[in-house]
Design a protein around this motif. Sequence first.
Motif, PDB file in Angstrom:
ATOM      1  N   GLU A  41      50.198  71.873  20.568  1.00 51.92           N
ATOM      2  CA  GLU A  41      50.775  72.959  21.337  1.00 51.92           C
ATOM      3  C   GLU A  41      50.797  74.217  20.473  1.00 51.92           C
ATOM      4  O   GLU A  41      50.994  74.151  19.257  1.00 51.92           O
ATOM      5  CB  GLU A  41      52.196  72.593  21.769  1.00 51.92           C
ATOM      6  N   ARG A  42      50.603  75.355  21.107  1.00 52.72           N
ATOM      7  CA  ARG A  42      50.667  76.637  20.416  1.00 52.72           C
ATOM      8  C   ARG A  42      52.125  77.081  20.244  1.00 52.72           C
ATOM      9  O   ARG A  42      53.023  76.549  20.893  1.00 52.72           O
ATOM     10  CB  ARG A  42      49.867  77.681  21.196  1.00 52.72           C
ATOM     11  N   TYR A  72      45.007  80.062  12.043  1.00 55.21           N
ATOM     12  CA  TYR A  72      44.533  79.138  13.068  1.00 55.21           C
ATOM     13  C   TYR A  72      44.005  77.835  12.464  1.00 55.21           C
ATOM     14  O   TYR A  72      43.295  77.848  11.458  1.00 55.21           O
ATOM     15  CB  TYR A  72      43.462  79.795  13.919  1.00 55.21           C
ATOM     16  N   GLN A 108      43.243  78.906  17.449  1.00 53.55           N
ATOM     17  CA  GLN A 108      44.594  78.561  17.885  1.00 53.55           C
ATOM     18  C   GLN A 108      45.317  77.806  16.780  1.00 53.55           C
ATOM     19  O   GLN A 108      44.703  77.129  15.953  1.00 53.55           O
ATOM     20  CB  GLN A 108      44.557  77.704  19.154  1.00 53.55           C
ATOM     21  N   ARG A 109      46.649  77.945  16.782  1.00 53.30           N
ATOM     22  CA  ARG A 109      47.482  77.239  15.802  1.00 53.30           C
ATOM     23  C   ARG A 109      48.249  76.154  16.532  1.00 53.30           C
ATOM     24  O   ARG A 109      49.192  76.430  17.280  1.00 53.30           O
ATOM     25  CB  ARG A 109      48.444  78.216  15.125  1.00 53.30           C
ATOM     26  N   ILE A 110      47.841  74.909  16.332  1.00 52.33           N
ATOM     27  CA  ILE A 110      48.504  73.772  16.971  1.00 52.33           C
ATOM     28  C   ILE A 110      49.030  72.780  15.934  1.00 52.33           C
ATOM     29  O   ILE A 110      49.561  71.741  16.287  1.00 52.33           O
ATOM     30  CB  ILE A 110      47.563  73.045  17.958  1.00 52.33           C
TER      31      ILE A 110
END
Length: 252
Positions: free
Chosen positions: A166-167, A193, A202-204
């Motif tokens: 999840e971001r 990211y 994206q950073r998850i």
Amino acid sequence: MATNPLPNSRTNPDGSATIRVLSYNIRSMRDDTDALARVIKGCAPDLVLIQEAPRFFRWRKKLARLAAASDLVTLSGGATASGPALLCGLRATVEHTEDVLLPLTPGLHRRGFATAVVRFGRARLGVLSCHLSLQKDERYEQGGMLLDRLAALGVEHAVAGGDLNERPDGRTFRRLAGTLQDCWATAPWGSEYTSTPADPHQRIDAVLATPGIEVLGCGVPLGEADISRDDLRAATDHLPVLAALRVPAASS
């Protein structure tokens, strides 16, 4: 984000410990394991919070080989935690480990936590590695379980890390960051990211720390002299998150 060197591991005059914590989804070691070991070793971590450790045939041997190639030892987790695992350096004194299986939702992958309590000199630290669900409602419940499990470790200071799936604007990520420090947001360092190595957008993945810990820097170690971009792309399908933390000495 400009990258200045992260502090090296050390014991400070006031009894606090500066440590390096790495969180890394290693995709069951299905990629270039030599590159994977070079990335981990290049980060010089005291603790490695792994997700998607090997879970099937000879999984213990595979994880032990990765630890040895990275100048570390296996602490806990693997198949017994349904994927999360912990590695550590010899600087850590281990007090306690526990692998936790989370409730199974029919039709979804079983999830778990790898946990431990360790000491670095006079600094005492709870540790948890997680890989949260792809399903948003289950993921939110697991976020609550993560906070409960950290509290149950019975230590003043703790760190958690993992693939949150999840971001940062998601409700589970926000639930965790409402109680814990999101180390990248607190002291950004390196790159942000984590997915994917070929196209970071994206950073998850995250390292999270309890409020009493000082975050000295946290991010993806791009540009580090001992870590090549080729190895980061070849090692697995996520980029690692490296944090430098100062853990206060225990009060008693």
